[in-house]
Design an enzyme around this catalytic site. Structure first.
Site, short mmCIF file in Angstrom:
data_model
loop_
_atom_site.label_atom_id
_atom_site.label_comp_id
_atom_site.label_asym_id
_atom_site.label_seq_id
_atom_site.Cartn_x
_atom_site.Cartn_y
_atom_site.Cartn_z
CB CYS A 315 12.46 3.13 2.92
SG CYS A 315 11.72 2.55 4.41
NE ARG A 411 4.99 -2.66 5.93
CZ ARG A 411 5.51 -1.45 6.06
NH1 ARG A 411 6.42 -1.03 5.23
NH2 ARG A 411 5.12 -0.66 7.04
#
Ligand code: XMP
Length: 498
Positions: A315, A411
């Protein structure tokens, strides 16, 4: 946390900030114990109506969870969450693949059958091709006339390759009704020395098949996560506004829908998730969130909440957006609200070692979700690649350029069709190849049990209430890893690069 400038009149007030902690900041305080790790019960709940035998689920990522991972995770007592970077038809097929994997009765459409007029050679070749060693023989109306297996067509029985199947088959065939059950089928097999029992309806029409191999395979996975009818359980990720996907996944038999969003405390997302919840039979888990305020709204309707704003190994959300919550504090905040409401909490992302996983449970999670830990296993999608003599598998963030280009990324609130220039929130990477999922899970669960032993807790709920944390300094962190030595042999559960 109210430090609104309009109330205080001061920006510097904003800097009186609460501290938020993550895995390396804390350790479990060792406590008096009589619990041997092997005796610890690691069963838990992942959503209001779904229980697991191990507190572990695999991430909804296109380099982690498709059908094969779903089957592997459920057989080991956990759960796989299918990613949504595939079209709806594909997702339905993957759900069905998991649900059918360990079914006692193989469905009619999947049963390899022979016709009485086929030649022995044709059927022999067909069985070899399909990887089965026997087949029910049915006529044009699907009535079961006999069964043919390898033993019937061995040369010493003097059956010619061009003879018709009807000459070679066993015609005193033992059949059973759908209600037979595993024990009943096994008894028939032992009594009649047979390895397969065709399942028929009242008119002797074939409706399925039970095989000895299938029954033994199910026995190998006694710890598996199964639904009420004995099928493996599976989760499916759906976008917060993907009502069509949600309906299709629900119809296909997904046990839990995971509303898959990087920031579920978006009010439009929560409204849509609430609507999805009212229209499906499956449980609905809402995520990701990372604060008590978000938890308060989510637990009003969700069957589970998933926590993680930017802790994942691939991430870049925190560096790109400047937003995030260190994971141990995020889990604790959410659990403060969700636990009294009876809503299970899933800690998603950032787990590198089994110690991190059990710390997440101590912070209030019921289940942990992992991506990188499983991406290098055989069950993850993708092939093994070799670089400088070492084996790897691809692992990428669902908000990475590569995943977004191949259809994902919603997302991360990007409209990939209109906006060609992505602002990614994840990276594309490679992770060391690790072999089987089952050996990875063995290490992970073993380490978590060990943590329960140090705390003296026999069950996950007891562990959650009994465990205590101590704060670790950076010197303490260094002390906690191997130090002042050169590692000569790889340990199966430790890598300094994690
Ligand atoms: P681990 O640390 O287990 O984390 O590899 C897996 C979790 O990371 C999340 N995820 C992302 N987060 N950008 C993010 O900020 C991304 O591109 C991305 N892809 C996955 C997700 O919650 C997953 O379960």
């Amino acid at each position: 946390m109210g430090n609104d400038v309009s109330e205080t009149g001061s920006f510097s007030e904003k800097l009186r900030v609460p501290e938020a902690l993550t895995f390396d900041d804390v350790l479990l305080r060792p406590m008096e114990s009589r619990v041997e790790p092997d005796a610890a019960d690691v069963s838990t709940r992942v959503s209001r109506s779904v229980s697991l035998n191990i507190p572990i689920i695999s991430a909804a990522m296109d380099t982690v969870t498709e059908g094969e991972m779903g089957i592997g995770m459920a057989r080991e007592g956990g759960l796989g969450v299918l990613h949504r970077n595939m079209d709806i038809e594909q997702m339905v097929a993957e759900i069905e693949r998991v649900k059918r994997a360990d079914e006692l009765v193989i469905r009619r459409e999947d049963v390899v059958t022979a016709h009485p007029t086929q030649t022995v050679r044709e059927v022999d070749e067909m069985m070899e091709r399909k990887g089965v060693s026997g087949a029910p023989v049915v006529d044009d109306t699907d009535t079961v006339l006999g069964i043919i297996s390898g033993t019937d067509i061995r040369p010493y029985l003097e059956v010619g390759e061009s003879d018709a199947v009807r000459e070679a088959m066993t015609d005193e065939v033992i059949t059973a009704q759908r209600t037979v059950g595993a024990r009943g089928a096994l008894e028939l097999m032992y009594d009649h020395k047979i390895e397969r029992v065709p399942i028929v309806d009242g008119d002797e029409h074939l409706v399925g098949l039970v095989t000895m191999q299938g029954i033994l395979q199910r026995r190998e996975h006694e710890n598996a996560t199964r639904d009420d009818t004995g099928r493996l359980r599976v989760g499916a990720a759906v976008g917060p506004f993907e009502t069509e996907r949600a309906a299709a996944a629900d119809d296909a038999g997904a046990d839990i829908l995971f509303i898959d969003c990087a920031h579920a405390h978006n009010l439009d997302v929560l409204e849509s998730a609430r609507e999805i919840k009212t229209s499906v039979d499956a449980d609905v888990v809402v995520g990701n969130i990372g604060t008590r305020e978000a938890a308060k709204v989510a637990v009003e309707f969700a069957d589970g909440v998933k926590v993680g704003i930017g802790p994942g190994s691939i991430c870049t959300t925190r560096v790109v957006s400047g937003a995030g919550m260190p994971q141990i504090s995020a889990v604790a905040e959410v659990a403060d609200v969700a636990a009294p409401a009876g809503v299970p909490v899933i800690a998603d992302g950032g787990i590198r070692y089994s110690g991190d996983a059990i710390k997440a449970i101590a912070a209030g999670a019921d289940v942990v979700m992992l991506g990188s830990y499983f991406a290098g296993t055989d069950e993850a999608p993708g092939r093994v690649i070799t670089m400088n003599g070492k084996k790897y598998k691809q692992y990428r963030g669902m908000g990475s350029v590569g995943a977004m280009k191949s259809g994902g990324g919603e997302r991360y609130l990007k409209d990939s069709e209109e906006d060609e220039e992505f602002v990614p929130e994840g990276v594309e990477a490679a992770t060391p190849y690790k072999g089987t999922l089952s050996s990875e899970l063995h290490q992970l669960v073993g380490g978590m049990r060990s943590g329960m032993g140090y705390v003296g807790a026999e069950t996950i709920p007891e562990f959650k209430t009994r465990s205590e944390f101590v704060r670790v300094s950076s010197a303490g962190q260094t002390e906690g890893h191997p130090h002042d030595v050169m590692i000569t042999d790889e340990a199966p559960n430790y890598s300094p690069n994690n």
